[in-house]
Design a protein around this motif. Structure first.
Motif, mmCIF file in Angstrom:
data_model
loop_
_atom_site.group_PDB
_atom_site.id
_atom_site.type_symbol
_atom_site.label_atom_id
_atom_site.label_comp_id
_atom_site.label_asym_id
_atom_site.label_seq_id
_atom_site.Cartn_x
_atom_site.Cartn_y
_atom_site.Cartn_z
ATOM 1 N N LYS A 152 0.841 -1.188 0.000
ATOM 2 C CA LYS A 152 0.000 0.000 0.000
ATOM 3 C C LYS A 152 0.883 1.247 0.000
ATOM 4 C CE LYS A 152 -3.501 -2.398 2.771
ATOM 5 N NZ LYS A 152 -4.256 -2.396 4.048
ATOM 6 N N ASP B 73 0.057 4.295 0.799
ATOM 7 C CA ASP B 73 -0.178 5.247 1.884
ATOM 8 C C ASP B 73 0.367 4.767 3.221
ATOM 9 O OD1 ASP B 73 -2.036 3.224 2.121
ATOM 10 O OD2 ASP B 73 -3.756 4.535 2.441
ATOM 11 N N THR B 74 0.217 3.482 3.527
ATOM 12 C CA THR B 74 0.629 2.984 4.840
ATOM 13 C C THR B 74 1.867 2.098 4.810
ATOM 14 O OG1 THR B 74 -0.736 0.975 4.696
ATOM 15 C CG2 THR B 74 -1.797 2.986 5.534
#
Length: 361
Positions: free
Chosen positions: A229, A231-232
């Motif tokens: 991912k 974003d994370t």
């Protein structure tokens, strides 16, 4: 089977768009790199942090000069990553605070101290967020740049390892495999041996990524992928193709394996592609028992500023640690990118075992 690296064999993601051609590093000021720290410094502690600007000097030589002039031991000097010699670069270096009073006596040609501060720990390899690049391309057709940058915006930049990872004439990987198989007859320090083995990992990653591009699955996911991912940073196994729309939206991307004893190989369709690359280069998983292993994301998203000049253009962009500016430049230029830093990358005195530890190009 040869492991010699050939940058021109790697697939382009914007192959249908013309490149600009051109040259980089015509002048030292044409290639500028500013290191971005991973965390704010406290301003107090037992370690002195120097923010330095280097012109025509690499990180290894600066550390050597500090040792000679201050008497500081090599292993007491901390850097986050290596920086180019044929460039203007800034980076942070840490020293034990007791050397602060001797700074006025320093005489290091091509190096100036921009600021100093304190922190409570030694700066370590990989302790950087990334690097901000400003690169001038000369003798180039700048009219092709906007179309390439527009095409890259929704799909990202292939996260290839750059040519400097592979050393002079691309021989690092062959030496690295000999070391891994205990067939190496030359002399090399432990950090250099680790770096050379990491170049084999890097070569295989590039092959895996190039084949994804060739087969039209660069911005997609296939069964067995380990996706990350954006974003994370979370990583998950792709067990259903229902995940592919997330990749097309740029939310997640596939990862490639940097082989080692603690990293499991991919499975299913992704595993078949991985095994194909291993077989092509005549390498097996047993060759990496001395490595811990890791995973590397296959693409990057970043904003790229473009400024035309009378003979070409400037590109300005940020890349996270472990990423190479040549991955951006090759998509835009579509010619062999002049990489003058092969000498630095071939002898990574400051670079230990982490293959993504920031030979920053």
């Amino acid at each position: 089977m040869s492991l010699l690296f050939n940058w021109d064999d790697l697939a382009y993601i914007t192959t249908d768009l013309p490149g600009t051609g051109g040259r980089i590093r015509s002048e030292i000021a044409d290639f500028q790199v500013d290191e971005v720290p991973a965390y704010p410094f406290s301003g107090e502690g037992d370690f002195l942090y120097l923010h330095i600007e280097k012109i025509g000097q690499n990180s290894n030589h600066v550390v050597k000069m500090l040792g000679e002039q201050l008497g500081v031991r090599f292993d007491k000097v901390g850097v986050a990553g290596l920086k180019d010699r044929h460039a203007i670069t800034t980076q942070w270096i840490s020293l034990p605070a007791r050397y602060e009073k001797q700074l006025d006596a320093l005489d290091m040609p091509g190096v100036r101290i921009l600021e100093t501060t304190r922190h409570n720990n030694k700066l370590g390899i990989g302790h950087l967020k990334g690097n901000q690049f400003s690169i001038r391309v000369r003798d180039a057709d700048a009219s092709h740049v906007p179309a390439v940058l527009e095409a890259l915006k929704p799909i990202g930049i292939p996260n290839y390892y750059g040519p400097q990872r592979f050393g002079l004439q691309g021989k690092n990987a062959e030496m690295g495999l000999d070391i891994a198989r205990k067939n190496f007859k030359g002399k090399a320090s432990t950090p250099v041996r680790r770096f050379l083995i990491s170049s084999v990992q890097s070569l295989l990653f590039n092959g895996f990524l190039s084949r994804r591009i060739e087969r039209g699955i660069y911005d997609q996911l296939i069964l067995g992928d380990m996706a990350k991912k954006h974003d994370t940073g979370g990583v998950f196994l792709v067990e259903s193709l229902d995940e592919s729309p997330r990749a097309l939206r740029g939310e997640v991307s596939a990862t490639g394996t940097l082989y080692g004893r603690k990293i499991k190989p991919l499975t299913l369709d992704a595993g078949a592609l991985e095994q194909e690359v291993l077989a092509e280069f005549g390498v097996t998983l047993d060759d990496f028992r001395s490595r811990l292993g890791d995973r590397r994301i296959t693409r990057l998203f970043t904003d790229i500023d473009f400024e035309p000049t009378e003979d070409g253009y400037w590109l300005r962009f940020f890349l996270p640690k472990g990423a190479f500016a040549t991955s951006v430049l090759r998509e835009v230029m579509k010619v062999s990118v002049d990489t003058s830093e092969e000498d630095d990358a071939s002898e990574p005195t400051l670079d230990p075992s982490n293959p993504d530890s920031g030979v920053s190009e």
